[in-house]
Design a protein around this motif. Structure first.
Motif, PDB file in Angstrom:
ATOM      1  N   LEU A   1       2.451   1.614  -3.445  1.00 15.02           N
ATOM      2  CA  LEU A   1       1.409   2.083  -4.363  1.00 15.02           C
ATOM      3  C   LEU A   1       1.164   3.579  -4.169  1.00 15.02           C
ATOM      4  CD1 LEU A   1      -0.738   1.302  -6.475  1.00 15.02           C
ATOM      5  CD2 LEU A   1      -2.261   0.749  -4.583  1.00 15.02           C
ATOM      6  N   TYR A   2       1.032   3.994  -2.928  1.00 11.13           N
ATOM      7  CA  TYR A   2       0.768   5.400  -2.603  1.00 11.13           C
ATOM      8  C   TYR A   2       1.898   6.309  -3.085  1.00 11.13           C
ATOM      9  CZ  TYR A   2       0.003   9.632   0.115  1.00 11.13           C
ATOM     10  OH  TYR A   2      -0.172  10.940   0.493  1.00 11.13           O
ATOM     11  N   TRP A   3       3.136   5.929  -2.809  1.00  2.83           N
ATOM     12  CA  TRP A   3       4.266   6.805  -3.103  1.00  2.83           C
ATOM     13  C   TRP A   3       4.669   6.795  -4.582  1.00  2.83           C
ATOM     14  CZ3 TRP A   3       5.071  10.594  -0.063  1.00  2.83           C
ATOM     15  CH2 TRP A   3       4.780  10.476   1.294  1.00  2.83           C
TER      16      TRP A   3
ATOM     17  N   TRP B   1       2.378   6.241  -7.129  1.00  3.07           N
ATOM     18  CA  TRP B   1       1.230   6.606  -7.953  1.00  3.07           C
ATOM     19  C   TRP B   1       1.403   7.940  -8.686  1.00  3.07           C
ATOM     20  CZ3 TRP B   1      -2.222   3.794 -10.121  1.00  3.07           C
ATOM     21  CH2 TRP B   1      -3.361   4.371 -10.686  1.00  3.07           C
TER      22      TRP B   1
ATOM     23  N   ALA C   1       0.835  -1.204   0.000  1.00  3.46           N
ATOM     24  CA  ALA C   1       0.000   0.000   0.000  1.00  3.46           C
ATOM     25  C   ALA C   1       0.873   1.258   0.000  1.00  3.46           C
ATOM     26  CB  ALA C   1      -0.935  -0.007   1.208  1.00  3.46           C
ATOM     27  N   ALA C   2       1.955   1.246   0.770  1.00  5.21           N
ATOM     28  CA  ALA C   2       2.869   2.393   0.803  1.00  5.21           C
ATOM     29  C   ALA C   2       3.552   2.576  -0.548  1.00  5.21           C
ATOM     30  CB  ALA C   2       3.905   2.207   1.910  1.00  5.21           C
TER      31      ALA C   2
ATOM     32  N   PRO D   1       2.159  -0.145  -9.948  1.00  3.89           N
ATOM     33  CA  PRO D   1       0.879  -0.284  -9.260  1.00  3.89           C
ATOM     34  C   PRO D   1       0.209  -1.635  -9.511  1.00  3.89           C
ATOM     35  CG  PRO D   1       0.792   1.531 -10.845  1.00  3.89           C
ATOM     36  CD  PRO D   1       2.174   1.009 -10.844  1.00  3.89           C
TER      37      PRO D   1
ATOM     38  N   CYS E   1       1.748  -4.001  -7.066  1.00  2.04           N
ATOM     39  CA  CYS E   1       1.229  -3.759  -5.719  1.00  2.04           C
ATOM     40  C   CYS E   1      -0.183  -4.309  -5.551  1.00  2.04           C
ATOM     41  CB  CYS E   1       1.239  -2.262  -5.407  1.00  2.04           C
ATOM     42  SG  CYS E   1       2.876  -1.541  -5.314  1.00  2.04           S
TER      43      CYS E   1
END
Length: 173
Positions: A107-109, A111, A104-105, A141, A144
């Motif tokens: 993916l977040y960073w 994106w 998740a981290a 992504p 992930c």
């Protein structure tokens, strides 16, 4: 829970069955690159990069399938001798505390970079190469998401095992 885990498994099973062909395609393409270069004296940066693209897609999209079939490297000093319930606790901890949050981290960073790359249709790595760096970045992504999906499926199976629902374990790996 078992049905949901089975449905989630199918996503990575289908993906794995598809991307496994990339390995064969990669070998054939690399053979072609070598043949063209050393027999015919022809070289193509785009052809060389296509091997890189296939390699990236194979490993990034195949990671969830590898988790599905329990093919990831595991250091099992204590794990091997543990009971099934202890293994389930260790695995559940790993999915909840390590795998899902780290994916998740990531993916977040990543994106914003991926979206930026896609929006500008980021071009080739090298002059004369494949003009699709945006595709390579979009694999992050996808990687992930596929690992999160498979981690959730595996976590559900561990929860079923820990709860002791024998009738709900019929579809477990």
């Amino acid at each position: 829970m078992r049905r949901l885990a089975d449905a989630l498994d199918q996503i990575n099973h289908w993906t794995g069955m598809t991307v496994r062909w990339f390995a064969l395609l990669m070998v054939l393409l690399q053979f072609t690159v070598v043949l063209l270069r050393y027999v015919f004296g022809f070289s193509s940066i785009a052809l060389n990069e296509s091997v890189l693209y296939l390699h990236a897609a194979l490993f990034m999209l195949g990671a969830g399938y590898t988790l599905l079939v329990d093919g990831h490297v595991r250091v099992d000093i204590f794990y091997a001798a543990a009971t099934d319930k202890t293994k389930a606790r260790i695995d559940a901890f790993g999915y909840v505390v390590l795998a899902i949050p780290s994916m998740a981290a990531l993916l977040y960073w990543t994106w914003p970079s991926v979206i930026n790359s896609i929006s500008m249709m980021e071009g080739a790595i090298s002059v004369g190469g494949i003009p699709a760096v945006w595709f390579l970045k979009s694999l992050i992504p996808a990687f992930c998401i596929l690992l999160i999906i498979q981690s959730v499926a595996c976590l559900l199976r561990q929860v079923v095992l820990l709860r002791g629902n024998v009738e709900d374990q019929g579809g477990a790996k």
